[in-house]
Design an enzyme around this catalytic site. Sequence first.
Site, PDB file in Angstrom:
ATOM      1  N   GLU A   1       0.844  -1.200   0.000  1.00 31.71           N
ATOM      2  CA  GLU A   1       0.000   0.000   0.000  1.00 31.71           C
ATOM      3  C   GLU A   1       0.882   1.254   0.000  1.00 31.71           C
ATOM      4  O   GLU A   1       0.508   2.282  -0.550  1.00 31.71           O
ATOM      5  CB  GLU A   1      -0.955   0.004   1.200  1.00 31.71           C
ATOM      6  CG  GLU A   1      -1.867  -1.233   1.327  1.00 31.71           C
ATOM      7  CD  GLU A   1      -2.712  -1.519   0.100  1.00 31.71           C
ATOM      8  OE1 GLU A   1      -3.023  -0.583  -0.649  1.00 31.71           O
ATOM      9  OE2 GLU A   1      -3.052  -2.707  -0.114  1.00 31.71           O
TER      10      GLU A   1
ATOM     11  N   HIS B   1       1.447   2.207  -3.529  1.00 30.71           N
ATOM     12  CA  HIS B   1       0.293   2.972  -4.045  1.00 30.71           C
ATOM     13  C   HIS B   1       0.343   4.409  -3.534  1.00 30.71           C
ATOM     14  O   HIS B   1       0.092   5.361  -4.272  1.00 30.71           O
ATOM     15  CB  HIS B   1      -1.021   2.338  -3.554  1.00 30.71           C
ATOM     16  CG  HIS B   1      -1.410   1.075  -4.266  1.00 30.71           C
ATOM     17  ND1 HIS B   1      -1.550   0.995  -5.632  1.00 30.71           N
ATOM     18  CD2 HIS B   1      -1.741  -0.165  -3.795  1.00 30.71           C
ATOM     19  CE1 HIS B   1      -1.932  -0.240  -5.978  1.00 30.71           C
ATOM     20  NE2 HIS B   1      -2.050  -0.958  -4.872  1.00 30.71           N
TER      21      HIS B   1
END
Lengths: 500, 500
Positions: A266, A269
């Site tokens: 994550e 991202h």
Amino acid sequence: MTTTAELKAKFAELQSTLAAYGHATGVLFTDGETVAPKGSAALRGRTLAVLSGITYELQTGADTVALLGELRSRSDELDPVTRRAVSESLRSIERMARIPKDEYVAYQELVANAGSVWHEAKNTNNFELFRPYLEKIFDTNRRIYGYTDPDKAVYDAALNEYERGLDTARCDAFFGALREKIVPLMKKVAAKNTAPEPFSLRRYPIWKQRILSDKLMDMLLIDRNYCVIGETEHPFTANFSRHDVRITTHYYEDNVLSSMFSVVHEGGHALYELGMGEHLDFTCLAGGVSMGIHESQSRFYENIIGRSRAFSEIVVPEFKKIFPDETADMDADAFYRAICRSEPSLIRTEADELTYCLHVMVRYELERGILEGKYEVADLPRLWAEKMDEYLGVEVPDDTHGVLQDSHWSGGSIGYFPSYALGSAYGAQMLAKMGESFDVYGAVRSGDLSPINKWLGERIWQHGCMYDPVDLFERCCEAPFDPKYFTDYLEAKYTDLYNL
Amino acid sequence: MTTTAELKAKFAELQSTLAAYGHATGVLFTDGETVAPKGSAALRGRTLAVLSGITYELQTGADTVALLGELRSRSDELDPVTRRAVSESLRSIERMARIPKDEYVAYQELVANAGSVWHEAKNTNNFELFRPYLEKIFDTNRRIYGYTDPDKAVYDAALNEYERGLDTARCDAFFGALREKIVPLMKKVAAKNTAPEPFSLRRYPIWKQRILSDKLMDMLLIDRNYCVIGETEHPFTANFSRHDVRITTHYYEDNVLSSMFSVVHEGGHALYELGMGEHLDFTCLAGGVSMGIHESQSRFYENIIGRSRAFSEIVVPEFKKIFPDETADMDADAFYRAICRSEPSLIRTEADELTYCLHVMVRYELERGILEGKYEVADLPRLWAEKMDEYLGVEVPDDTHGVLQDSHWSGGSIGYFPSYALGSAYGAQMLAKMGESFDVYGAVRSGDLSPINKWLGERIWQHGCMYDPVDLFERCCEAPFDPKYFTDYLEAKYTDLYNL
């Protein structure tokens, strides 16, 4: 007559208002997934419906269409960002306008309801409960692509929706190349697998895992002033602007690696979103361009960086500081073997780097087959088990650990899965290109990832939606996409890891 | 011609849309105070500005004014809820319309900026930094009440803004009665004070304090399905609907009572909001009617229930379960003495039940004096020190612990403080009235607060903004407000506690 400057100002105001709605709805959603009271879901659904109705009107209303049309007719007078924002806005309005409104609304309701039915079906291992919903979802997708892309084969249209420029021909070539290399590699690995490292099976207190998360975010050079970590059942990244990004993770006391790699994934991202160019602020072009490119970044940090020997060397000392008792027998080499351990398994999200793409391939072939009318939804459980056996050699014990494991289809996302595999492969080619400029793993080993972030920031992050994904990828790698980089990467890595 | 039913439907839709905006902005604000990344403040400010601009237009635009005017002319055909919602909406629009728009916008900017200047001034003990802002805030308030309430004395108008029906005459009578009783009582208590109970000075691990918070919420019978606890520097309650209420607290390892009473206080606010009548859902009448009534509920649970001997009896066993090591020498009687310990102090929010109102009185006299032109802002530090010495007998060491301690004035809230004291006094009269129906402390002692919640739910919570606060109070207590209930309550409690 209205001047172009006035039209541009009007368009800027519209985009800015839409950005505010996007921020508000994004925060509502994230809050709902993280801290909101359970019983507030219906209220939140209502609020989101009101806001999305208003957003839809703002995006597609007659005033907007007229404004965009006028701006398009003056394309030559526009700066590149405005020109792209106008054409992207018009593209989505025009596609939207082809879908009969009744059908669109009915579909929104269908997927809204399908989510909880899928949950229930998964929890009770009851595919039949979910089947009628899934049939309607596939049927509606087929009809909708008939409206929006009458000239395209239906699954080509679906792929293009999530990764513009992707089609079945490219996918077939890609997955064909993967299968050819990965399946034999996987078999050689299986023959050499030994017992897991003991430290990977121990319990790691959650309050200390939270400290590890902060450390990992620091190692990735994520500016915590603009990015926080929440906790959810399924980790995700929510981005509202380069000044407000949230990632989530899930802590398991008996699986420290689960949250570690969620945070790094994550975090990738998040870096992409935090690295948006300032010139795209408050335009419809701020934000990652596609799922494939987004996954290329998250899986780059998770696997290419996070699951490297070099990263093991810098992260193990941090483990030993935070968890001195649990890690007495841990060293960089054993850690590296533990995090790269490859073994065919049932669940995609828990799959290792080598077998991951085979999970995606199963979904690709099944969703394509159904959309094209070759398979029936009712046969999915059987087909799933057959493909899992064929590609991974694992036996599917029930639908909960089979066809019901992923939420994507229940949310209407058909054509989405291939972008996961594609993203992984994009990353390997980026690694090769990056290596022409500097010693990537040398940078990792030094503990300073800034040359990596700078390279990706310049070539990918800052551009937002300025370029189509294929164009962006080719600008970044200065070459067309070639899956060989990925298969070579996997082959080299696993040959070395397992002394094949 | 449009039918009344059609107009009502249009009005219901408008209110429902406004409720959605209220929910979204409330979640954005709460998220900002609790979990959002620090650096996202500017972005959030921008988003909130866009949404509040749209809300303002919806509330006051020509279409809305016409709709409300038409509905008012048909008042006889409306149900009571719609009639009240129309008249309340018109009232606020009509007041708003009297303020010149430029002045309104400038004031919003002023208070937005004053907040961070106040923070800085408080942190650096620099009143002069804050002074010019505070002067402008007082000046603008004076001018604005000149527009909205030309027939009222300016401070009467300010009081009425936060507690409709309150004026200086009522305040003077109220504070006069308090001072007369509390000051001598306080002196008698001071003469008898002994050392604090040892257990109240120990360290209580924060992760266990979180368990205590959950227990307290359960004891108050708060439905956790609709209410969660967050953590912030300053505790508060945010309510968006009876299905979504958030409270916050702040944990100090060396002060377990601080968070305990924050939770019980905010829990009282939460109960009020959770107890709204379903018939008010998605109308402008959902939500607490005034600050005074809201504080009557929060301070009722915090002090009248939470700081009672009966509650000590039921909460001490919970302490002993959660903190066995820290509470070996704790018993209900010692606990009760510890939580009611009264001692003049510098900080309002940390003041005990007996001295609290004197802190409010200082603010009342000063803000009134400045608004009425009797005092100058520049003299506030000196005047503050004088009044604190006069009422509480404490010496103010610096402005950080004096005039700069509260955020209210920086946010433009002038006329707000008295409602804290009034709320405390309201609660005492409610206790007396409640006691006519059942044994209140018997219910507490039994561990089942449901008769208390039921009584307040029927008489206060469910009504939202259906009645003006004075009317609501008198319906609840079946008598006009009389501060004697509060002074009698304090006198009895402290005479008993300190054997006066």
